[in-house]
Design a protein around this motif. Structure first.
Motif, mmCIF file in Angstrom:
data_model
loop_
_atom_site.group_PDB
_atom_site.id
_atom_site.type_symbol
_atom_site.label_atom_id
_atom_site.label_comp_id
_atom_site.label_asym_id
_atom_site.label_seq_id
_atom_site.Cartn_x
_atom_site.Cartn_y
_atom_site.Cartn_z
ATOM 1 N N VAL A 255 0.838 -1.206 0.000
ATOM 2 C CA VAL A 255 0.000 0.000 0.000
ATOM 3 C C VAL A 255 0.872 1.255 0.000
ATOM 4 O O VAL A 255 0.605 2.216 -0.740
ATOM 5 N N ILE A 256 1.918 1.266 0.812
ATOM 6 C CA ILE A 256 2.807 2.435 0.875
ATOM 7 C C ILE A 256 3.486 2.665 -0.466
ATOM 8 O O ILE A 256 3.572 3.816 -0.939
ATOM 9 N N LEU A 257 3.949 1.590 -1.098
ATOM 10 C CA LEU A 257 4.586 1.755 -2.412
ATOM 11 C C LEU A 257 3.589 2.250 -3.462
ATOM 12 O O LEU A 257 3.946 3.068 -4.320
ATOM 13 N N ALA A 258 2.355 1.792 -3.385
ATOM 14 C CA ALA A 258 1.336 2.275 -4.322
ATOM 15 C C ALA A 258 1.055 3.753 -4.097
ATOM 16 O O ALA A 258 0.884 4.519 -5.058
ATOM 17 N N MET A 259 1.016 4.177 -2.816
ATOM 18 C CA MET A 259 0.788 5.604 -2.522
ATOM 19 C C MET A 259 1.953 6.448 -3.013
ATOM 20 O O MET A 259 1.746 7.534 -3.591
ATOM 21 N N LEU A 260 3.185 5.982 -2.792
ATOM 22 C CA LEU A 260 4.347 6.733 -3.276
ATOM 23 C C LEU A 260 4.352 6.821 -4.795
ATOM 24 O O LEU A 260 4.717 7.862 -5.360
ATOM 25 N N ASP A 261 3.966 5.751 -5.451
ATOM 26 C CA ASP A 261 3.897 5.772 -6.915
ATOM 27 C C ASP A 261 2.839 6.770 -7.380
ATOM 28 O O ASP A 261 3.058 7.498 -8.356
ATOM 29 N N ALA A 262 1.710 6.828 -6.663
ATOM 30 C CA ALA A 262 0.660 7.788 -7.034
ATOM 31 C C ALA A 262 1.143 9.218 -6.802
ATOM 32 O O ALA A 262 0.865 10.113 -7.616
ATOM 33 N N VAL A 263 1.873 9.451 -5.718
ATOM 34 C CA VAL A 263 2.380 10.799 -5.437
ATOM 35 C C VAL A 263 3.455 11.184 -6.453
ATOM 36 O O VAL A 263 3.540 12.350 -6.879
ATOM 37 N N ASN A 264 4.274 10.215 -6.860
ATOM 38 C CA ASN A 264 5.323 10.513 -7.841
ATOM 39 C C ASN A 264 4.754 10.873 -9.209
ATOM 40 O O ASN A 264 5.443 11.495 -10.029
ATOM 41 N N ASP A 265 3.517 10.491 -9.476
ATOM 42 C CA ASP A 265 2.898 10.835 -10.750
ATOM 43 C C ASP A 265 2.429 12.295 -10.795
ATOM 44 O O ASP A 265 2.135 12.812 -11.873
ATOM 45 N N ILE A 266 2.372 12.935 -9.634
ATOM 46 C CA ILE A 266 1.976 14.343 -9.596
ATOM 47 C C ILE A 266 3.165 15.173 -10.105
ATOM 48 O O ILE A 266 4.287 15.005 -9.638
ATOM 49 N N PRO A 267 2.932 16.090 -11.053
ATOM 50 C CA PRO A 267 4.038 16.898 -11.585
ATOM 51 C C PRO A 267 4.712 17.723 -10.489
ATOM 52 O O PRO A 267 4.061 18.281 -9.612
ATOM 53 N N LEU A 268 6.010 17.790 -10.498
ATOM 54 C CA LEU A 268 6.877 18.536 -9.591
ATOM 55 C C LEU A 268 6.867 18.017 -8.151
ATOM 56 O O LEU A 268 7.589 18.541 -7.313
ATOM 57 N N ALA A 269 6.098 16.982 -7.825
ATOM 58 C CA ALA A 269 6.071 16.462 -6.455
ATOM 59 C C ALA A 269 7.359 15.711 -6.140
ATOM 60 O O ALA A 269 7.934 15.872 -5.060
ATOM 61 N N GLN A 270 7.839 14.898 -7.066
ATOM 62 C CA GLN A 270 9.044 14.116 -6.818
ATOM 63 C C GLN A 270 10.259 15.018 -6.583
ATOM 64 O O GLN A 270 10.967 14.832 -5.592
ATOM 65 N N PRO A 271 10.522 16.020 -7.410
ATOM 66 C CA PRO A 271 11.683 16.888 -7.124
ATOM 67 C C PRO A 271 11.523 17.667 -5.812
ATOM 68 O O PRO A 271 12.509 17.875 -5.092
ATOM 69 N N LEU A 272 10.288 18.066 -5.478
ATOM 70 C CA LEU A 272 10.049 18.796 -4.239
ATOM 71 C C LEU A 272 10.369 17.908 -3.026
ATOM 72 O O LEU A 272 11.034 18.340 -2.083
ATOM 73 N N PHE A 273 9.896 16.656 -3.055
ATOM 74 C CA PHE A 273 10.183 15.740 -1.940
ATOM 75 C C PHE A 273 11.677 15.424 -1.850
ATOM 76 O O PHE A 273 12.217 15.272 -0.755
ATOM 77 N N GLU A 274 12.344 15.308 -2.979
ATOM 78 C CA GLU A 274 13.799 15.082 -2.960
ATOM 79 C C GLU A 274 14.506 16.271 -2.325
ATOM 80 O O GLU A 274 15.428 16.101 -1.511
ATOM 81 N N LEU A 275 14.083 17.467 -2.641
ATOM 82 C CA LEU A 275 14.676 18.675 -2.069
ATOM 83 C C LEU A 275 14.441 18.730 -0.555
ATOM 84 O O LEU A 275 15.356 19.044 0.217
ATOM 85 N N ILE A 276 13.236 18.382 -0.127
ATOM 86 C CA ILE A 276 12.926 18.355 1.316
ATOM 87 C C ILE A 276 13.804 17.312 2.010
ATOM 88 O O ILE A 276 14.352 17.560 3.088
#
Length: 141
Positions: free
Chosen positions: A85-106
Motif C-alpha cells: 500500500v505504501i509503495l502504491a501511494m508513493l507511486d501515485a504521489v510521484n505521478d503528480i508533476p513537480l512532487a518528486q523533485p520537491l520531496f527530494e529537495l525536502i
C-alpha cells in the motif's frame, strides 16, 4: 444318497415354524430388524456430516497447536500488505508533476540539517545518544 437329500421349503409365516415342545416362544428375545446396507452416497453423506459436526473441534485443536506460527504468519502478511500500500501511494504521489523533485529537495535539506545539528560535534552526538536512550526508555519501559 440321493434319496436322503433333504429339501427345504420356504416358510410363509412364523406360526408355520415348529417349536420345540415345552418351550415358550413368546418370551424369547427378539433380534433387531436388519438394517438395509448403506449405499455409497449415504456413506459419503454420513462421513461429510461427521466431519462438519467435528469441524469446530478440529479447528480449535489446530489453532491451539499452531498459535505462534499463525500469529507470525499474520504479522508477515500485514507487513507485506502495508508495504504494498505504501509503495502504491508513493507511486501515485510521484505521478503528480513537480512532487518528486520537491520531496527530494525536502529530504536533502533535512538530511543536511540533521548532519550539521547532531553529527559534526562530539557534544551534539552525546546529546543525540541521550535522546535516543530517553526514547528507548519511554517505549520499552
Amino acid at each position: 444318497m440321493e434319496t436322503e437329500k433333504i429339501q427345504y421349503e420356504e416358510i410363509a409365516s412364523p406360526s408355520d415354524v415348529a417349536a420345540i415342545e415345552g418351550t415358550d416362544t413368546q418370551n424369547l428375545p427378539m433380534l433387531p430388524p436388519a438394517q438395509s446396507p448403506e449405499n455409497q452416497w449415504q456413506q459419503i453423506n454420513r462421513i461429510i456430516a461427521d466431519f462438519f459436526e467435528k469441524f469446530p473441534e478440529y479447528l480449535e485443536k489446530f489453532f491451539n497447536t499452531y498459535k505462534q506460527p499463525l500469529f507470525s504468519l499474520g504479522w508477515v502478511l500485514v507487513a507485506l500488505v502495508s508495504i504494498k500500500v505504501i509503495l502504491a501511494m508513493l507511486d501515485a504521489v510521484n505521478d503528480i508533476p513537480l512532487a518528486q523533485p520537491l520531496f527530494e529537495l525536502i529530504g536533502i535539506s533535512y538530511a543536511s540539517w540533521f548532519t550539521f545539528r547532531y553529527l559534526l560535534k562530539t557534544s551534539t552526538r552525546r546529546e543525540l545518544v541521550a535522546e535516543i536512550d530517553l526514547v528507548k526508555k519511554q517505549i520499552l519501559g
